[in-house]
Design a protein around this motif. Sequence first.
Motif, PDB file in Angstrom:
ATOM      1  N   GLU A 296       0.679  -1.127   0.053  1.00  0.00           N
ATOM      2  CA  GLU A 296       0.039  -0.032  -0.114  1.00  0.00           C
ATOM      3  C   GLU A 296       0.836   1.290  -0.011  1.00  0.00           C
ATOM      4  O   GLU A 296       1.928   1.121   0.237  1.00  0.00           O
ATOM      5  CB  GLU A 296      -0.871  -0.082   1.134  1.00  0.00           C
ATOM      6  N   GLU A 297       0.400   2.542  -0.141  1.00  0.00           N
ATOM      7  CA  GLU A 297       1.042   3.651  -0.395  1.00  0.00           C
ATOM      8  C   GLU A 297       0.397   4.611   0.441  1.00  0.00           C
ATOM      9  O   GLU A 297       0.960   5.939   0.765  1.00  0.00           O
ATOM     10  CB  GLU A 297       1.127   4.167  -1.917  1.00  0.00           C
TER      11      GLU A 297
ATOM     12  N   THR B 153       6.870  -2.557   5.933  1.00  0.00           N
ATOM     13  CA  THR B 153       6.196  -1.816   4.770  1.00  0.00           C
ATOM     14  C   THR B 153       4.752  -1.932   4.975  1.00  0.00           C
ATOM     15  O   THR B 153       4.201  -1.315   4.062  1.00  0.00           O
ATOM     16  CB  THR B 153       6.631  -2.531   3.628  1.00  0.00           C
TER      17      THR B 153
ATOM     18  N   ARG C 101       5.876   3.375   3.542  1.00  0.00           N
ATOM     19  CA  ARG C 101       6.015   3.406   2.179  1.00  0.00           C
ATOM     20  C   ARG C 101       7.292   2.894   1.893  1.00  0.00           C
ATOM     21  O   ARG C 101       8.332   3.302   2.120  1.00  0.00           O
ATOM     22  CB  ARG C 101       5.898   5.015   1.369  1.00  0.00           C
TER      23      ARG C 101
END
Length: 410
Positions: A118-119, A152, A156
């Motif tokens: 994911e970001e 993570t 990010r």
Amino acid sequence: MSYHFIILQMTSNENNNNQGQNTPSFENTEIAFRHSSDADLNRAYWLFKMINVNFLVKIGPPVTNFAMKVGLPIKSIIKATIFKHFCGGETIAECDYTIKNLCSGRVGTILDYSVEGEEDETVFDNTRDEIIRTIERAAKDKAIPLTVFKVTGVGRFGLLEKLDARLKLNDTEEEEWRRVQNRVLAICDKAYKNSVPVMIDAEESWIQDTIDLLALTMMTRFNKQKPIVYNTYQMYRHDKLASMLNDHAIAQSEGFILGAKIVRGAYMEKERKRAEEKGYPSPIQPDKKSADLDYDSALDYCTSHINEIAFVAGTHNEESCRLLAELLNNKGIDHKHPHVYFSQLLGMSDNLSFNLAHTDYNVAKYVPYGPVKAVLPYLFRRAQENTAIAGQMSRELSLITKERKRRKGA
């Protein structure tokens, strides 16, 4: 790189005698699959036969992702097959059956919230909160002896990559990094206050230095009295045995217990490909024999320093499991010593997990969970890794086949 790290402030088994010195047999399928119904066994049989077909494993991810994207109703199929075999459910509550089922065979659960890649900052906060919920659940359930997370999952990848490359962060990135550290600290602080061990998983080599330093910072803070934070050492890297020994020296100097999860590794093909593309020496061992030697040396070292190192042996390798059982016996270490755990993944190597537990060793299985769509990358990686491990699928199939025949003849 240490200048990037900030000091963050926050407010404030019982040991049994060894039951027999014999190494457990890993051929006893009755014990290995006692927790599995006939339907479970049949599903596993056909699932591993399909995984064994490399073509299906290669086309599976793009076909599945496309079907999910256009809204084809395949979620129920995935959830009833590969998801059901390798995952506990979509929520902690849905994992209850798996937790109790493993516990009936004296195997513990490691709840692993397997949302990755994911970001978004909101997702990172939600993941932190979910990991904290696994710690809170473990604190009141002896069937969950360990917890785990990936950095993570709360930060990010690109930011960690920049830190590892020792590039200067801009002001926005500095603030982003501060939030990542705050999330990791919140998780470890919750683990400390609830006396629940938490493992920090290893990841790709080009972000691992940052993770290692963050894990060491957390261990220095929280492992003074007992092991709470564990870092992960991937022994398929040629430098990680030395890294673990160096961290132990730091632990001795700083006065804390080293927490170590010892694995072979999960990114071998990706690591070699990237090293070749970017023209740097591969961090991966030259051959499997070298990885095995370092892994087994790590087990010997940790058992020789059992009061200073708490470790989890994450392995599906029968010889390494047999070696560790023998090391504990030969060195007079209690099978139930709280500093030693064997660990395998849910849905794999039940012959190791349940036969070790039956012989009174500490064993816990990783139980991944999360929304089906979000966990798909984990599931695809499991299938791809399994086909890459020579003999793993044939071994799983032979044991399942043996047990199916035994039940039919019973």
